[in-house]
Design an enzyme around this catalytic site. Sequence first.
Site, short mmCIF file in Angstrom:
data_model
loop_
_atom_site.label_atom_id
_atom_site.label_comp_id
_atom_site.label_asym_id
_atom_site.label_seq_id
_atom_site.Cartn_x
_atom_site.Cartn_y
_atom_site.Cartn_z
N PHE A 1 -10.52 0.19 -0.88
CA PHE A 1 -10.41 -0.69 0.41
C PHE A 1 -10.85 -1.99 0.14
O PHE A 1 -12.13 -2.02 -0.11
CB PHE A 1 -10.78 0.05 1.75
CG PHE A 1 -10.17 -0.66 3.06
CD1 PHE A 1 -8.86 -0.26 3.35
CD2 PHE A 1 -10.92 -1.77 3.55
CE1 PHE A 1 -8.52 -1.02 4.43
CE2 PHE A 1 -10.33 -2.32 4.53
CZ PHE A 1 -9.00 -1.95 5.25
N ASP B 1 0.95 -1.24 -0.15
CA ASP B 1 -0.06 0.06 0.04
C ASP B 1 0.98 1.32 0.15
O ASP B 1 1.21 1.53 -1.04
CB ASP B 1 -0.84 -0.14 1.37
CG ASP B 1 -2.02 0.83 1.28
OD1 ASP B 1 -2.55 1.51 0.30
OD2 ASP B 1 -2.39 1.30 2.31
P1 IMP Z 1 1.74 -0.26 4.34
O1 IMP Z 1 2.31 -0.75 2.84
O2 IMP Z 1 3.03 0.00 5.07
O3 IMP Z 1 0.95 1.06 4.00
O4 IMP Z 1 1.00 -1.45 4.74
C1 IMP Z 1 0.48 -2.48 4.05
C2 IMP Z 1 -0.47 -3.18 5.01
O5 IMP Z 1 -1.73 -2.49 5.52
C3 IMP Z 1 -0.95 -4.53 4.39
O6 IMP Z 1 -0.02 -5.57 4.77
C4 IMP Z 1 -2.43 -4.61 4.90
O7 IMP Z 1 -2.43 -5.41 6.01
C5 IMP Z 1 -2.73 -3.12 5.37
N1 IMP Z 1 -3.71 -3.00 4.05
C6 IMP Z 1 -3.41 -2.07 3.18
N2 IMP Z 1 -4.40 -1.81 2.26
C7 IMP Z 1 -5.27 -2.55 2.71
C8 IMP Z 1 -6.63 -2.84 2.15
O8 IMP Z 1 -7.17 -2.38 1.13
N3 IMP Z 1 -7.34 -3.74 2.92
C9 IMP Z 1 -6.89 -4.37 3.89
N4 IMP Z 1 -5.73 -4.20 4.52
C10 IMP Z 1 -5.00 -3.06 3.81
#
Ligand code: IMP
Length: 184
Positions: free
Chosen positions: A158, A109
């Site tokens: 999401f 993400d």
């Molecule tokens: P980031 O890349 O550090 O922002 O974190 C990614 C984490 O956020 C992922 O491993 C998921 O656990 C959570 N996440 C990000 N987008 C979503 C989504 O659309 N649905 C559910 N969890 C999400």
Amino acid sequence: MYKNIEEFNSKIKSVLITEEEIKAKIAEAAKEIDSWYDGTPILLVSILKGAFVFMADICRAVTVPCEIGFMCAQSYYSGTQSSGIVNITMDLEQDITNYHVVIVEDIIDTGRTLNDVVKLLKARGPKSLRIVTLLDKPARRVVELKADVTLFTIPDKFIIGYGLDCGEYFRNLPYIAEFKEEKN
Ligand code: IMP
Ligand code: MG
């Protein structure tokens, strides 16, 4: 908490990726992983909890000998910047210096958590390190990070299911769906 099953089901807006589509892409991704190592043993590592379903399927699709490892990680941020400090609440048992490591991630993400985990694991000196992610949401990226294999690139929505949650629910859906957000 959901009052009843109707309220729960009403949160599943639409199916974005079906079980069959996931299965087909996993077979392709596993072939690619196999081709990187030519039978050399590897360590598949995933970060709990989101990637546990993907891990269960990808580890049964690869044919190279593999060990499985899990980590629990939380990153700290100041503003939009990743601090690079990652709090490991559960670590790998293995000393990874002797391993070709493949990180098996659910979704990239902002990229912050995975970026911190990658830095941490690289500092431990594995033989090699690669990233396989089920999903990528490039529109939300804050930290530059590219996976070696991405199964699906998705728009900025999401999503739930196939390991991904909203408030700890929906991880057990066998498909990936868009979550129905409340309208304010
Ligand atoms: P980031 O890349 O550090 O922002 O974190 C990614 C984490 O956020 C992922 O491993 C998921 O656990 C959570 N996440 C990000 N987008 C979503 C989504 O659309 N649905 C559910 N969890 C999400
Ligand atoms: Mg995750």
